[in-house]
Design a protein around this motif. Sequence first.
Motif, PDB file in Angstrom:
ATOM      1  N   ASN A 167      -0.137   6.985   1.093  1.00 24.23           N
ATOM      2  CA  ASN A 167       0.487   5.954   1.927  1.00 24.23           C
ATOM      3  C   ASN A 167       0.093   6.131   3.387  1.00 24.23           C
ATOM      4  O   ASN A 167      -0.160   5.158   4.106  1.00 24.23           O
ATOM      5  CB  ASN A 167       2.005   6.022   1.798  1.00 24.23           C
ATOM      6  CG  ASN A 167       2.506   5.553   0.445  1.00 24.23           C
ATOM      7  OD1 ASN A 167       1.733   5.100  -0.389  1.00 24.23           O
ATOM      8  ND2 ASN A 167       3.799   5.676   0.218  1.00 24.23           N
ATOM      9  N   ALA A 168       0.037   7.394   3.843  1.00 27.79           N
ATOM     10  CA  ALA A 168      -0.310   7.668   5.238  1.00 27.79           C
ATOM     11  C   ALA A 168      -1.725   7.193   5.545  1.00 27.79           C
ATOM     12  O   ALA A 168      -1.988   6.603   6.597  1.00 27.79           O
ATOM     13  CB  ALA A 168      -0.175   9.161   5.531  1.00 27.79           C
ATOM     14  N   GLU A 169      -2.648   7.446   4.620  1.00 28.91           N
ATOM     15  CA  GLU A 169      -4.037   7.021   4.834  1.00 28.91           C
ATOM     16  C   GLU A 169      -4.163   5.500   4.799  1.00 28.91           C
ATOM     17  O   GLU A 169      -4.899   4.910   5.593  1.00 28.91           O
ATOM     18  CB  GLU A 169      -4.940   7.675   3.789  1.00 28.91           C
ATOM     19  CG  GLU A 169      -5.143   9.163   4.047  1.00 28.91           C
ATOM     20  CD  GLU A 169      -5.768   9.904   2.894  1.00 28.91           C
ATOM     21  OE1 GLU A 169      -6.572  10.823   3.143  1.00 28.91           O
ATOM     22  OE2 GLU A 169      -5.447   9.586   1.721  1.00 28.91           O
ATOM     23  N   GLU A 170      -3.426   4.863   3.887  1.00 22.09           N
ATOM     24  CA  GLU A 170      -3.464   3.398   3.816  1.00 22.09           C
ATOM     25  C   GLU A 170      -2.925   2.790   5.107  1.00 22.09           C
ATOM     26  O   GLU A 170      -3.446   1.783   5.605  1.00 22.09           O
ATOM     27  CB  GLU A 170      -2.654   2.904   2.614  1.00 22.09           C
ATOM     28  CG  GLU A 170      -3.044   1.525   2.109  1.00 22.09           C
ATOM     29  CD  GLU A 170      -4.381   1.515   1.365  1.00 22.09           C
ATOM     30  OE1 GLU A 170      -5.389   1.137   2.008  1.00 22.09           O
ATOM     31  OE2 GLU A 170      -4.416   1.859   0.174  1.00 22.09           O
ATOM     32  N   ALA A 171      -1.890   3.422   5.662  1.00 21.00           N
ATOM     33  CA  ALA A 171      -1.334   2.937   6.930  1.00 21.00           C
ATOM     34  C   ALA A 171      -2.339   3.116   8.064  1.00 21.00           C
ATOM     35  O   ALA A 171      -2.538   2.210   8.889  1.00 21.00           O
ATOM     36  CB  ALA A 171      -0.035   3.668   7.246  1.00 21.00           C
ATOM     37  N   GLN A 172      -2.987   4.272   8.094  1.00 18.26           N
ATOM     38  CA  GLN A 172      -3.966   4.524   9.153  1.00 18.26           C
ATOM     39  C   GLN A 172      -5.195   3.628   9.013  1.00 18.26           C
ATOM     40  O   GLN A 172      -5.856   3.315   9.999  1.00 18.26           O
ATOM     41  CB  GLN A 172      -4.370   5.999   9.146  1.00 18.26           C
ATOM     42  CG  GLN A 172      -3.249   6.916   9.607  1.00 18.26           C
ATOM     43  CD  GLN A 172      -3.613   8.383   9.523  1.00 18.26           C
ATOM     44  OE1 GLN A 172      -4.782   8.751   9.535  1.00 18.26           O
ATOM     45  NE2 GLN A 172      -2.598   9.241   9.414  1.00 18.26           N
ATOM     46  N   ALA A 173      -5.478   3.200   7.789  1.00 20.68           N
ATOM     47  CA  ALA A 173      -6.595   2.288   7.559  1.00 20.68           C
ATOM     48  C   ALA A 173      -6.226   0.845   7.909  1.00 20.68           C
ATOM     49  O   ALA A 173      -7.094  -0.026   7.928  1.00 20.68           O
ATOM     50  CB  ALA A 173      -7.045   2.374   6.107  1.00 20.68           C
ATOM     51  N   GLY A 174      -4.935   0.606   8.176  1.00 19.04           N
ATOM     52  CA  GLY A 174      -4.493  -0.710   8.610  1.00 19.04           C
ATOM     53  C   GLY A 174      -4.165  -1.687   7.504  1.00 19.04           C
ATOM     54  O   GLY A 174      -3.991  -2.887   7.759  1.00 19.04           O
ATOM     55  N   LEU A 175      -4.018  -1.193   6.258  1.00 18.50           N
ATOM     56  CA  LEU A 175      -3.782  -2.113   5.145  1.00 18.50           C
ATOM     57  C   LEU A 175      -2.435  -1.916   4.449  1.00 18.50           C
ATOM     58  O   LEU A 175      -2.069  -2.719   3.594  1.00 18.50           O
ATOM     59  CB  LEU A 175      -4.907  -1.978   4.113  1.00 18.50           C
ATOM     60  CG  LEU A 175      -6.249  -2.566   4.554  1.00 18.50           C
ATOM     61  CD1 LEU A 175      -7.364  -2.124   3.617  1.00 18.50           C
ATOM     62  CD2 LEU A 175      -6.170  -4.083   4.614  1.00 18.50           C
ATOM     63  N   ALA A 176      -1.697  -0.890   4.808  1.00 15.04           N
ATOM     64  CA  ALA A 176      -0.444  -0.594   4.106  1.00 15.04           C
ATOM     65  C   ALA A 176       0.556  -1.740   4.198  1.00 15.04           C
ATOM     66  O   ALA A 176       1.223  -2.089   3.214  1.00 15.04           O
ATOM     67  CB  ALA A 176       0.184   0.684   4.646  1.00 15.04           C
ATOM     68  N   ASP A 177       0.649  -2.356   5.379  1.00 13.16           N
ATOM     69  CA  ASP A 177       1.637  -3.422   5.541  1.00 13.16           C
ATOM     70  C   ASP A 177       1.149  -4.756   4.972  1.00 13.16           C
ATOM     71  O   ASP A 177       1.910  -5.723   4.918  1.00 13.16           O
ATOM     72  CB  ASP A 177       2.011  -3.595   7.018  1.00 13.16           C
ATOM     73  CG  ASP A 177       0.810  -3.933   7.896  1.00 13.16           C
ATOM     74  OD1 ASP A 177      -0.335  -3.815   7.418  1.00 13.16           O
ATOM     75  OD2 ASP A 177       1.028  -4.308   9.063  1.00 13.16           O
TER      76      ASP A 177
END
Length: 232
Positions: A167-177
Amino acid sequence: MSKILFVMTGAAHWTLADGTPHPTGFWAEEAVTPYAALKAAGHEIVVATPGGVVPPVDRASLAPEVNGGERGAADIAAALAAFTELRSPAPLEDVDLDAYAAVFYPGGHGPMEDLAVHAASGRLLARALESGTPLATVCHASAALLAATTADGTHAVAGYRLTGFTNAEEAQAGLADKAAWLLQDRLVEAGAAFEEGEPWAPYVVVDRNLITGQNPASSGAVAAELLKRLDG
């Protein structure tokens, strides 16, 4: 020499929560790094995809900024060109697990679109886990494990220690939200014991015959673990 099955996405987009198609495919490094390691060790690679379509590469994975600069991007492009088996994949639906010594799933967001819900892939994965066949996934390819169920309908990876893109990596990649769902959340919901290392750093979890890598940087270490099983 053994035959190794590379199961790869056939999806060129990932559907976001609002229905927008996000361009994707497989992540180049996660395919070419293990491919090169396994070929160098003398193994034969066979690629399979849903319907036997040529797997699309995520164009973002070829960019200099994710490959350490122009030289790295050129190296990835050359490695991809050398991966000739990508041009003539077998239909995943026709694959016989008994013909292979190991199975490997490279990531990219593509598997979130197709392999996470692909029945034939799920059956292959469930049988691999049950039979003890060495099985490896990297990054978002751990999503394919969500389609694997046991005879009683439970998730085949319930109780397994594993990892995948966090989840942390997806957020840092800008796609989690923007995502309709997150890989880490779904694997936890499936009953897996999800483990995570530092974002973007190599991190590999081995539990029984299942080898999982967290992110693109983990692809080489996953290949090394898979080679240990094949050499053993």
